[in-house]
Design an enzyme around this catalytic site. Sequence first.
Site, PDB file in Angstrom:
ATOM      1  N   LYS A 139     -22.832 -25.467 -30.190  1.00 40.93           N
ATOM      2  CA  LYS A 139     -23.555 -25.635 -28.768  1.00 40.93           C
ATOM      3  C   LYS A 139     -24.973 -26.653 -29.332  1.00 40.93           C
ATOM      4  O   LYS A 139     -25.828 -25.851 -30.150  1.00 40.93           O
ATOM      5  CB  LYS A 139     -23.990 -24.493 -28.203  1.00 40.93           C
ATOM      6  CG  LYS A 139     -25.042 -24.870 -26.768  1.00 40.93           C
ATOM      7  CD  LYS A 139     -25.131 -23.557 -26.168  1.00 40.93           C
ATOM      8  CE  LYS A 139     -26.388 -23.767 -25.031  1.00 40.93           C
ATOM      9  NZ  LYS A 139     -26.575 -22.179 -24.318  1.00 40.93           N
ATOM     10  N   ASP A 144     -33.335 -26.407 -23.137  1.00 42.23           N
ATOM     11  CA  ASP A 144     -32.565 -25.845 -22.123  1.00 42.23           C
ATOM     12  C   ASP A 144     -33.624 -25.237 -20.933  1.00 42.23           C
ATOM     13  O   ASP A 144     -33.966 -24.391 -21.029  1.00 42.23           O
ATOM     14  CB  ASP A 144     -31.687 -24.517 -22.507  1.00 42.23           C
ATOM     15  CG  ASP A 144     -30.931 -24.067 -21.188  1.00 42.23           C
ATOM     16  OD1 ASP A 144     -30.911 -24.617 -20.247  1.00 42.23           O
ATOM     17  OD2 ASP A 144     -30.344 -23.017 -21.399  1.00 42.23           O
ATOM     18  N   LYS A 160     -35.197 -22.140 -15.256  1.00 41.53           N
ATOM     19  CA  LYS A 160     -35.680 -21.009 -15.838  1.00 41.53           C
ATOM     20  C   LYS A 160     -36.928 -20.675 -15.506  1.00 41.53           C
ATOM     21  O   LYS A 160     -37.763 -21.511 -15.326  1.00 41.53           O
ATOM     22  CB  LYS A 160     -35.605 -21.134 -17.227  1.00 41.53           C
ATOM     23  CG  LYS A 160     -34.132 -21.157 -17.868  1.00 41.53           C
ATOM     24  CD  LYS A 160     -33.934 -21.117 -19.343  1.00 41.53           C
ATOM     25  CE  LYS A 160     -32.826 -21.264 -19.895  1.00 41.53           C
ATOM     26  NZ  LYS A 160     -32.045 -19.885 -19.881  1.00 41.53           N
ATOM     27  N   ASP A 194     -27.868 -23.384 -15.174  1.00 41.85           N
ATOM     28  CA  ASP A 194     -28.144 -22.961 -16.487  1.00 41.85           C
ATOM     29  C   ASP A 194     -27.271 -22.299 -17.335  1.00 41.85           C
ATOM     30  O   ASP A 194     -27.528 -22.104 -18.570  1.00 41.85           O
ATOM     31  CB  ASP A 194     -29.181 -21.634 -15.877  1.00 41.85           C
ATOM     32  CG  ASP A 194     -30.224 -21.152 -17.422  1.00 41.85           C
ATOM     33  OD1 ASP A 194     -30.186 -22.024 -18.162  1.00 41.85           O
ATOM     34  OD2 ASP A 194     -30.568 -20.505 -17.147  1.00 41.85           O
ATOM     35  N   ARG A 238     -21.488 -23.522 -21.855  1.00 37.89           N
ATOM     36  CA  ARG A 238     -20.031 -23.448 -21.765  1.00 37.89           C
ATOM     37  C   ARG A 238     -19.430 -24.561 -21.478  1.00 37.89           C
ATOM     38  O   ARG A 238     -18.268 -25.066 -21.665  1.00 37.89           O
ATOM     39  CB  ARG A 238     -19.779 -22.054 -20.839  1.00 37.89           C
ATOM     40  CG  ARG A 238     -20.031 -22.316 -19.479  1.00 37.89           C
ATOM     41  CD  ARG A 238     -20.325 -21.095 -18.561  1.00 37.89           C
ATOM     42  NE  ARG A 238     -21.195 -20.330 -19.231  1.00 37.89           N
ATOM     43  CZ  ARG A 238     -21.589 -18.925 -18.621  1.00 37.89           C
ATOM     44  NH1 ARG A 238     -20.685 -18.424 -17.778  1.00 37.89           N
ATOM     45  NH2 ARG A 238     -22.494 -18.294 -18.882  1.00 37.89           N
TER      46      ARG A 238
HETATM   47  N1  BES Z   1     -29.406 -20.727 -23.508  1.00 39.22           N
HETATM   48  C1  BES Z   1     -29.057 -19.850 -22.558  1.00 39.22           C
HETATM   49  C2  BES Z   1     -28.810 -18.495 -22.918  1.00 39.22           C
HETATM   50  C3  BES Z   1     -29.975 -17.751 -23.927  1.00 39.22           C
HETATM   51  C4  BES Z   1     -30.563 -16.721 -23.386  1.00 39.22           C
HETATM   52  C5  BES Z   1     -29.966 -18.012 -25.208  1.00 39.22           C
HETATM   53  C6  BES Z   1     -31.552 -16.214 -23.978  1.00 39.22           C
HETATM   54  C7  BES Z   1     -30.878 -17.541 -26.024  1.00 39.22           C
HETATM   55  C8  BES Z   1     -31.802 -16.283 -25.373  1.00 39.22           C
HETATM   56  C9  BES Z   1     -27.945 -20.327 -21.875  1.00 39.22           C
HETATM   57  O1  BES Z   1     -27.709 -21.444 -21.444  1.00 39.22           O
HETATM   58  C10 BES Z   1     -28.198 -19.605 -20.334  1.00 39.22           C
HETATM   59  O2  BES Z   1     -29.078 -19.863 -19.587  1.00 39.22           O
HETATM   60  N2  BES Z   1     -27.240 -18.677 -20.002  1.00 39.22           N
HETATM   61  C11 BES Z   1     -27.462 -17.878 -18.533  1.00 39.22           C
HETATM   62  C12 BES Z   1     -26.266 -17.757 -17.984  1.00 39.22           C
HETATM   63  C13 BES Z   1     -26.278 -17.306 -16.352  1.00 39.22           C
HETATM   64  C14 BES Z   1     -26.728 -18.441 -15.571  1.00 39.22           C
HETATM   65  C15 BES Z   1     -24.709 -16.986 -16.021  1.00 39.22           C
HETATM   66  C16 BES Z   1     -28.036 -16.544 -18.874  1.00 39.22           C
HETATM   67  O3  BES Z   1     -27.707 -15.835 -19.851  1.00 39.22           O
HETATM   68  O4  BES Z   1     -28.926 -15.961 -18.222  1.00 39.22           O
HETATM   69 ZN    ZN Z   2     -28.422 -22.711 -22.867  1.00 43.39          ZN
HETATM   70 ZN    ZN Z   3     -28.715 -22.334 -19.611  1.00 44.54          ZN
END
Ligand code: BES
Ligand code: ZN
Ligand code: ZN
Length: 487
Positions: free
Chosen positions: A257, A262, A269, A339, A343
Site C-alpha cells: 500500500k 491519508d 479523519k 477512508d 483496500r
Molecule cells: N490508513 C488507515 C488505517 C490506519 C489506522 C493506519 C491507524 C495506521 C494507523 C486506513 O486507510 C483507514 O483509515 N482505515 C479505516 C477503515 C474504516 C473506515 C473501515 C479505519 O481503520 O478506521
Molecule cells: Zn489508509
Molecule cells: Zn484511510
Amino acid sequence: MQITLVTTPIEQTPADALIVPVFEGRKESRFSAGLLSESGEVAGKPLEHTLLHHVPGVNAVRILLAGAGKPDRFDPSELRKLTGAAVRFLKSKSIKNVALALENVQFTSEFVSAAVEGALLGDFEPDRHKTGNDKKSVDSFTVVAPGPLGGLTSPAGLDAALARGRIIGESTNFARDMINEPGNLLTPLKMAEAARAMAAEQGLEYEILDREAMEKLGMGSLLGVSIGSAEPPAFIVLRYRPAATASGSAHLGLVGKGVTFDTGGISIKPADSMEKMKYDMAGGAAMIGAMRALAQLKPSIPVTAFVPCVENMPGSRAQRPGDIVTAMSGKTIEVINTDAEGRLILADALTYARHQGCTHLVDAATLTGAIVVALGHLHVGLFTNDDGLRDRVLAASKAEGERMWHMPLDEDYREYLKTAFADIANVGGRWGGAVTAAIFLKEFAEDTPWVHLDIAGTAWLDDAKPYLAKGPTGLPVRTLVRLAMDW
Ligand code: BES
Ligand code: ZN
Ligand code: ZN
C-alpha cells in the site's frame, strides 16, 4: 557506517568502545571478572549497560558490558537488539568507533548478520530534516571474531554473513527513510522517482504506470481514490529476475500500500494524530526496501513488487460515499467510506499482479485501525487463503523476530460486505474491521495463494525502544527478504 570483520585477538582490537555480551547467571566476561563480579552491578539482564574505562590489558578505550539475558534464550534476534541498544547507548555519548566481541556468543553466520543489522537499525534516526549539528551516529562497527572459528563457519561464509547483514540493515533503513518523509515531500510521483533511482542503481527492471496507463487497464478502484488529489497517482513495478529460472518456478509478487498521505478523503479523519498518516505508504516502502535487498542477495525465484501510490484527499473532484467504481477485475464496488482507501487501491494491484503471472502474493498494508485494537503494536496481523504460504511467511517472520499472528478469514465474513447496489461494499460495519478488510482483498486475490499483512500497528513506533528510534520500523522487510531467499 563502515562495517568490518577482524580476527585479531579481542584484547588487541582498537576501538572507542568494545561491546561485550554478558549473560544472566554466568560468571560474567573475562573482561569484567575481578572488577565487578562481587558488586552485583552486572546482572546480565537484557539490554542492561555497564561502561568500563581503561580496562587493563585491553586496547579498546572502553568496554561496554551489554546484558544478554538467559543464555538458553539467546538467539540472533536477541543479538540484533543487543547491538542495536549498545550502538544507541554509545552514540548518545558521542562514541564513534565501536567493536563487538562475539566470544561468548555462538559464532554462526546468522549471528554475524544479526549483529550488523542491529548496529545499522540502531544507528538510524528520523531526523534528516533537522538542520542543527546535534546529530549523533556511529562511524564504524567492527565484529571481532573469536580466534579459532571452531570450524563452524568459513572465512568466506563470514564475509557473506557480514555483507548480508549490511544489505538487509541498509535496505530496511532505506525503507524507513522513505516512510518518514512527510506527505508534501513524498508525493506519489516522488515515491516513484525514489524507487526508479534505487532500481537503476541496483540493476532492477522498473516500470511506472501513469494515470493514462491505469485508465487503459481499467483500474477504476485505484483511480477513484486518487481523483480527489491534485497529485497524480503512480503505480510502481520493480522486477527481479534470477539468471536462470527453472520451468514451473514460483513467481513471488510483493504488493504494498502506497498512500503517501491519508486524510480519509470526504470521510475525513479527525485532526488528532492525522499527521501520522504520512506513514500510510509503509507497506509499499517495505516492498521497495525488500527489492533493494533482493537485487543484491539474488534469490533463485523471480520476484516482482507492485506499489500503487496515491494521495487520499477530499475536494470538489473527490469520490463520494455511495460512489460505485469498477475494478480492473470487472467487479463493482460501492465506496461506503472513502477512508477505507487502502483496500481499493490494493484490489487493482492484486489483480494486476495476478495478470503479470505471479503464482504467490504477499501484500503489506497499514490497512486498519482495527488491527491495532486487536493486536496492539506487537504483532502484524496475518490473513491468508493458503496454509502453505502462511507457513512459509510465519517461519520467515519467526526467524527474523518480526512477530506475526494468524487471524481468521472464514467465508462467513463475506456477508458483512454485502450491498444492494454493487458486487461488494468497501466496508463492513463496526465489528471485525481488520477481518472484513482482508475479506475484501481476498475477493481480488481470488484463487492465487496469498498472504495479507496488516501492519497498521507495527510500522511505526510512537516511542523509541532501547534498540530502535521512534518512528518507522521498516517491518516486514526482513521477513520478505528471508521468504524469497529461503524459497
Ligand atoms: N490508513 C488507515 C488505517 C490506519 C489506522 C493506519 C491507524 C495506521 C494507523 C486506513 O486507510 C483507514 O483509515 N482505515 C479505516 C477503515 C474504516 C473506515 C473501515 C479505519 O481503520 O478506521
Ligand atoms: Zn489508509
Ligand atoms: Zn484511510
